[in-house]
Design an enzyme around this catalytic site. Structure first.
Site, PDB file in Angstrom:
ATOM      1  N   CYS A 244      11.590  22.565  33.365  1.00 15.15           N
ATOM      2  CA  CYS A 244      10.341  21.840  33.659  1.00 15.15           C
ATOM      3  C   CYS A 244       9.431  22.610  34.609  1.00 15.15           C
ATOM      4  O   CYS A 244       8.249  22.308  34.721  1.00 15.15           O
ATOM      5  CB  CYS A 244      10.656  20.469  34.233  1.00 15.15           C
ATOM      6  SG  CYS A 244      11.647  19.467  33.126  1.00 15.15           S
TER       7      CYS A 244
ATOM      8  N   HIS B 241       4.783  17.610  38.667  1.00 15.86           N
ATOM      9  CA  HIS B 241       5.506  17.516  37.394  1.00 15.86           C
ATOM     10  C   HIS B 241       5.748  16.038  37.077  1.00 15.86           C
ATOM     11  O   HIS B 241       6.142  15.255  37.943  1.00 15.86           O
ATOM     12  CB  HIS B 241       6.835  18.261  37.526  1.00 15.86           C
ATOM     13  CG  HIS B 241       7.778  18.019  36.395  1.00 15.86           C
ATOM     14  ND1 HIS B 241       7.380  18.066  35.070  1.00 15.86           N
ATOM     15  CD2 HIS B 241       9.108  17.702  36.380  1.00 15.86           C
ATOM     16  CE1 HIS B 241       8.426  17.801  34.302  1.00 15.86           C
ATOM     17  NE2 HIS B 241       9.476  17.576  35.064  1.00 15.86           N
TER      18      HIS B 241
ATOM     19  N   ASN C 119       8.569  12.535  30.201  1.00 14.79           N
ATOM     20  CA  ASN C 119       8.726  13.873  30.773  1.00 14.79           C
ATOM     21  C   ASN C 119       8.689  14.898  29.631  1.00 14.79           C
ATOM     22  O   ASN C 119       9.645  15.030  28.882  1.00 14.79           O
ATOM     23  CB  ASN C 119      10.064  13.938  31.527  1.00 14.79           C
ATOM     24  CG  ASN C 119      10.329  15.297  32.142  1.00 14.79           C
ATOM     25  OD1 ASN C 119       9.609  16.258  31.889  1.00 14.79           O
ATOM     26  ND2 ASN C 119      11.379  15.378  32.943  1.00 14.79           N
TER      27      ASN C 119
HETATM   28  N1  COA Z   1      18.713   1.295  30.536  1.00 19.87           N
HETATM   29  C1  COA Z   1      19.446   0.388  31.165  1.00 19.87           C
HETATM   30  N2  COA Z   1      20.405   0.700  32.060  1.00 19.87           N
HETATM   31  C2  COA Z   1      20.601   2.005  32.323  1.00 19.87           C
HETATM   32  C3  COA Z   1      19.860   3.027  31.680  1.00 19.87           C
HETATM   33  C4  COA Z   1      18.891   2.607  30.759  1.00 19.87           C
HETATM   34  N3  COA Z   1      18.116   3.500  30.090  1.00 19.87           N
HETATM   35  N4  COA Z   1      20.288   4.216  32.144  1.00 19.87           N
HETATM   36  C5  COA Z   1      21.241   3.970  33.046  1.00 19.87           C
HETATM   37  N5  COA Z   1      21.436   2.625  33.154  1.00 19.87           N
HETATM   38  C6  COA Z   1      22.364   1.909  34.011  1.00 19.87           C
HETATM   39  C7  COA Z   1      23.548   2.741  34.442  1.00 19.87           C
HETATM   40  O1  COA Z   1      24.542   2.714  33.448  1.00 19.87           O
HETATM   41  C8  COA Z   1      23.967   2.039  35.698  1.00 19.87           C
HETATM   42  O2  COA Z   1      24.712   0.890  35.353  1.00 19.87           O
HETATM   43  P1  COA Z   1      25.993   0.432  36.241  1.00 19.87           P
HETATM   44  O3  COA Z   1      25.422   0.137  37.594  1.00 19.87           O
HETATM   45  O4  COA Z   1      26.479  -0.735  35.482  1.00 19.87           O
HETATM   46  O5  COA Z   1      26.900   1.620  36.232  1.00 19.87           O
HETATM   47  C9  COA Z   1      22.646   1.551  36.295  1.00 19.87           C
HETATM   48  O6  COA Z   1      21.691   1.563  35.218  1.00 19.87           O
HETATM   49  C10 COA Z   1      22.129   2.423  37.415  1.00 19.87           C
HETATM   50  O7  COA Z   1      22.240   3.752  37.001  1.00 19.87           O
HETATM   51  P2  COA Z   1      21.799   4.923  37.935  1.00 19.87           P
HETATM   52  O8  COA Z   1      22.014   6.218  37.250  1.00 19.87           O
HETATM   53  O9  COA Z   1      22.394   4.712  39.285  1.00 19.87           O
HETATM   54  O10 COA Z   1      20.223   4.621  38.028  1.00 19.87           O
HETATM   55  P3  COA Z   1      19.167   5.303  38.943  1.00 19.87           P
HETATM   56  O11 COA Z   1      18.535   4.292  39.826  1.00 19.87           O
HETATM   57  O12 COA Z   1      19.661   6.575  39.570  1.00 19.87           O
HETATM   58  O13 COA Z   1      18.067   5.718  37.860  1.00 19.87           O
HETATM   59  C11 COA Z   1      17.303   7.647  36.683  1.00 19.87           C
HETATM   60  C12 COA Z   1      18.416   6.609  36.840  1.00 19.87           C
HETATM   61  C13 COA Z   1      17.725   8.633  35.622  1.00 19.87           C
HETATM   62  C14 COA Z   1      16.026   6.943  36.245  1.00 19.87           C
HETATM   63  C15 COA Z   1      17.066   8.372  38.047  1.00 19.87           C
HETATM   64  O14 COA Z   1      18.299   8.817  38.591  1.00 19.87           O
HETATM   65  C16 COA Z   1      16.141   9.551  37.914  1.00 19.87           C
HETATM   66  O15 COA Z   1      14.972   9.375  37.657  1.00 19.87           O
HETATM   67  N6  COA Z   1      16.635  10.786  38.119  1.00 19.87           N
HETATM   68  C17 COA Z   1      15.852  11.985  37.907  1.00 19.87           C
HETATM   69  C18 COA Z   1      15.930  12.360  36.455  1.00 19.87           C
HETATM   70  C19 COA Z   1      14.893  13.375  36.029  1.00 19.87           C
HETATM   71  O16 COA Z   1      13.748  13.271  36.396  1.00 19.87           O
HETATM   72  N7  COA Z   1      15.312  14.352  35.227  1.00 19.87           N
HETATM   73  C20 COA Z   1      14.455  15.353  34.703  1.00 19.87           C
HETATM   74  C21 COA Z   1      14.237  16.391  35.703  1.00 19.87           C
HETATM   75  S1  COA Z   1      13.062  17.581  35.205  1.00 19.87           S
END
Ligand code: COA
Length: 333
Positions: free
Chosen positions: A118, A260, A290
């Site tokens: 990215c 980004h 993204n």
């Molecule tokens: N829909 C519903 N539930 C979801 C889900 C979705 N699409 N994806 C994950 N979950 C669930 C998980 O299974 C977890 O459930 P549990 O508590 O029963 O285990 C819960 O939601 C929380 O998951 P978690 O991973 O802790 O969520 P989070 O608050 O960290 O949010 C992201 C997840 C991915 C949105 C966040 O971590 C993020 O934005 N990270 C950066 C990712 C990114 O930008 N990547 C590209 C970089 S260039």
């Protein structure tokens, strides 16, 4: 030695027509519009259609023709193509060469792909600026294009909701005119200690595709979302602070911030850390998700096209991605 300054002479973008909304996604995996909107701000994304040649070089051709026209160039003015993409058209030849062919460039210009995920377009921006400043090239086509739908695991709700397809192209030109645009400063880096937090470990030299990999659906992207989130926020904010400090600038000197577009929560948290006014932050992640290396050039193109960004204004850019690569730049448009 600096002979020239780099001017953003033209921009262009392309997104596939096919829209995939959060509601449609929630019929494919166990998710909901509410969860995706709350955690990411994303409402919909675009998905490539290979029948319409919406793979990286095909999308980039449409965006590049627009950028070349906006710049007032012809295709044979292009002296170098820097093509940032995570997933190329093919392993060989590189996608920059594919684009040269599609554009009908006959001058045998230099063609190079950049993979910094990215952060790719921003890495390319620093490289292009150095090549222009030193007089190596006068006209460079800088491309950020991604067909994320090709690496998305459409059965993994933790990643597939985040990404979309698109292309942003920037026509960069040398100038030595007083008061003209220039790049004030840029910074790039990578924290490889966290490199496996965002990865696609199978399908290349270390681990070629096998039947077992395909059966286990292990050919796709994997991610530790929280590691990426924390690192993204920290590095983007600290790179911006470093650039401001070493150029004796304050936030009042910055007209627009284009981070980004990975996730609205990341963008808002970086803005809060920097204390940057949200009305001067440019976003389009809501519409396109993204699109990796394409997010900054497409957001920039939209803001120039609708008149928000004007000549003479100062713009701050920041990005992060797999690697974990990161970077920031400040320029006068
Ligand atoms: N829909 C519903 N539930 C979801 C889900 C979705 N699409 N994806 C994950 N979950 C669930 C998980 O299974 C977890 O459930 P549990 O508590 O029963 O285990 C819960 O939601 C929380 O998951 P978690 O991973 O802790 O969520 P989070 O608050 O960290 O949010 C992201 C997840 C991915 C949105 C966040 O971590 C993020 O934005 N990270 C950066 C990712 C990114 O930008 N990547 C590209 C970089 S260039």
């Amino acid at each position: 030695m600096q002979l020239y300054k780099t001017k953003i002479q033209g921009t262009g973008k392309y997104h596939p027509d096919k829209v995939l909304t959060n509601d449609e996604l929630s019929k494919m995996v166990d998710t909901s519009d509410e969860w995706i909107t709350q955690r990411t701000g994303i409402k919909e994304r675009r998905i490539s259609d290979l029948e319409k040649e919406e793979y990286p070089s095909g999308m980039a051709e449409r965006a590049a023709r627009q950028a070349i026209e906006n710049a007032g160039w012809t295709v044979d003015d292009v002296e170098c193509i820097l093509f940032a993409t995570t997933i190329p058209d093919m392993m060989l030849p590189n996608t920059a060469s594919q684009l040269q062919a599609r554009l009908g460039i006959t001058n045998q210009c230099a063609c190079l792909d950049i993979n910094a995920a990215c952060t790719g377009w921003l890495y390319g921006f620093q490289m292009a600026n150095s090549l222009i400043q030193t007089g190596v090239y006068k006209k460079i086509l800088l491309v950020g294009t991604e067909m994320a739908s090709g690496f998305n695991n459409w059965q993994d709700r933790s990643t597939c909701v985040l990404f979309g397809d698109g292309s942003g192209v920037t026509a960069l030109e040398a100038t030595d005119a007083d008061g003209d645009s220039f790049v004030i400063d840029s910074i790039m880096g990578s924290d490889s200690s966290k490199r496996m937090a965002l990865a696609m470990p199978n399908g290349a030299a270390m681990s070629p595709i096998t039947h077992e990999i395909l059966d286990n659906r292990e050919q796709y992207i994997t991610m530790d979302g929280q590691v990426v989130f924390k690192s993204a926020v920290k590095t983007m904010a600290s790179h911006c602070a470093t650039l401001l400090e070493r150029n004796n600038m304050t936030l009042d000197d910055i007209d627009w911030f284009i981070p980004h577009q990975a996730n609205l929560r990341i963008i808002e948290t970086v803005g809060k850390l920097l204390k940057f006014p949200s009305e001067r932050v440019i976003t389009n992640v809501q519409k396109y998700a993204n699109t990796s290396s394409a997010t900054i050039p497409t957001a920039m193109h939209e803001a120039i096209a609708d008149g928000r960004i004007k000549r003479g204004q100062t713009i701050m850019l920041a990005a992060f991605g797999a690697g974990l690569t990161s970077g920031a730049a400040i320029l006068q448009f």
